[in-house]
Write a protein that holds these residues in place. Sequence first.
Motif, mmCIF file in Angstrom:
data_model
loop_
_atom_site.group_PDB
_atom_site.id
_atom_site.type_symbol
_atom_site.label_atom_id
_atom_site.label_comp_id
_atom_site.label_asym_id
_atom_site.label_seq_id
_atom_site.Cartn_x
_atom_site.Cartn_y
_atom_site.Cartn_z
ATOM 1 N N THR A 36 0.797 -1.225 0.000
ATOM 2 C CA THR A 36 0.000 0.000 0.000
ATOM 3 C C THR A 36 0.828 1.272 0.000
ATOM 4 O O THR A 36 0.443 2.248 -0.654
ATOM 5 N N ILE A 37 1.940 1.316 0.704
ATOM 6 C CA ILE A 37 2.718 2.554 0.788
ATOM 7 C C ILE A 37 3.294 2.952 -0.570
ATOM 8 O O ILE A 37 3.135 4.107 -0.982
ATOM 9 N N PRO A 38 3.958 2.043 -1.318
ATOM 10 C CA PRO A 38 4.421 2.467 -2.649
ATOM 11 C C PRO A 38 3.283 2.873 -3.584
ATOM 12 O O PRO A 38 3.420 3.824 -4.358
ATOM 13 N N LEU A 39 2.142 2.163 -3.517
ATOM 14 C CA LEU A 39 1.004 2.546 -4.356
ATOM 15 C C LEU A 39 0.479 3.928 -3.986
ATOM 16 O O LEU A 39 0.173 4.744 -4.864
ATOM 17 N N ALA A 40 0.360 4.191 -2.693
ATOM 18 C CA ALA A 40 -0.152 5.484 -2.248
ATOM 19 C C ALA A 40 0.786 6.619 -2.644
ATOM 20 O O ALA A 40 0.344 7.660 -3.161
ATOM 21 N N PHE A 41 2.086 6.436 -2.427
ATOM 22 C CA PHE A 41 3.029 7.490 -2.792
ATOM 23 C C PHE A 41 3.138 7.638 -4.308
ATOM 24 O O PHE A 41 3.340 8.735 -4.817
ATOM 25 N N PRO A 52 5.145 17.049 -2.985
ATOM 26 C CA PRO A 52 4.317 16.561 -1.874
ATOM 27 C C PRO A 52 4.733 15.176 -1.377
ATOM 28 O O PRO A 52 4.584 14.880 -0.189
ATOM 29 N N VAL A 53 5.262 14.339 -2.264
ATOM 30 C CA VAL A 53 5.716 13.020 -1.838
ATOM 31 C C VAL A 53 6.882 13.158 -0.869
ATOM 32 O O VAL A 53 6.926 12.500 0.176
ATOM 33 N N PHE A 54 7.830 14.029 -1.191
ATOM 34 C CA PHE A 54 8.965 14.247 -0.290
ATOM 35 C C PHE A 54 8.519 14.848 1.039
ATOM 36 O O PHE A 54 9.011 14.464 2.096
ATOM 37 N N TRP A 55 7.570 15.787 1.005
ATOM 38 C CA TRP A 55 7.070 16.370 2.248
ATOM 39 C C TRP A 55 6.302 15.349 3.073
ATOM 40 O O TRP A 55 6.421 15.316 4.303
ATOM 41 N N LEU A 60 6.051 11.827 7.795
ATOM 42 C CA LEU A 60 5.926 10.490 8.386
ATOM 43 C C LEU A 60 7.161 10.119 9.203
ATOM 44 O O LEU A 60 7.045 9.586 10.311
ATOM 45 N N LEU A 61 8.340 10.421 8.687
ATOM 46 C CA LEU A 61 9.569 10.124 9.437
ATOM 47 C C LEU A 61 9.665 10.981 10.695
ATOM 48 O O LEU A 61 10.074 10.499 11.759
ATOM 49 N N SER A 62 9.295 12.245 10.593
ATOM 50 C CA SER A 62 9.321 13.121 11.768
ATOM 51 C C SER A 62 8.319 12.653 12.824
ATOM 52 O O SER A 62 8.622 12.638 14.015
ATOM 53 N N TYR A 67 7.250 10.074 17.982
ATOM 54 C CA TYR A 67 6.578 9.029 18.761
ATOM 55 C C TYR A 67 7.597 8.160 19.500
ATOM 56 O O TYR A 67 7.401 7.838 20.669
ATOM 57 N N ALA A 68 8.657 7.784 18.815
ATOM 58 C CA ALA A 68 9.686 6.946 19.453
ATOM 59 C C ALA A 68 10.371 7.711 20.595
ATOM 60 O O ALA A 68 10.642 7.136 21.649
ATOM 61 N N LYS A 69 10.631 8.975 20.401
ATOM 62 C CA LYS A 69 11.268 9.792 21.440
ATOM 63 C C LYS A 69 10.348 9.954 22.637
ATOM 64 O O LYS A 69 10.775 9.930 23.783
ATOM 65 N N ARG A 70 9.051 10.106 22.372
ATOM 66 C CA ARG A 70 8.071 10.308 23.451
ATOM 67 C C ARG A 70 7.919 9.053 24.306
ATOM 68 O O ARG A 70 7.653 9.149 25.496
#
Length: 72
Positions: A36-41, A52-55, A60-62, A67-70
């Motif tokens: 799904t992720i490659p299809l969506a992007f 918009p794909v890069f943003w 998503l990475l941010s 979330y991991a930091k929290r």
Amino acid sequence: MSQPMVMSILHNTAPAGRVGEAVGIRMTLVNISQITIPLAFGALGTVLGMIPVFWATALLLSGGSWYAKRRE
């Protein structure tokens, strides 16, 4: 590199006798996201262009790192 850690966490946190179910759910989610992720992007890139794909990837990475930091 992360798979052994994830599998260790699954074995430690899954209820007794249900490790197989936890591994199955993990595999299902990984396989679904690989489709799904490659299809969506790809669709997003086709409709709106590459910026918009890069943003979206950056957001998503941010969000994941926040979330991991929290959780620490």
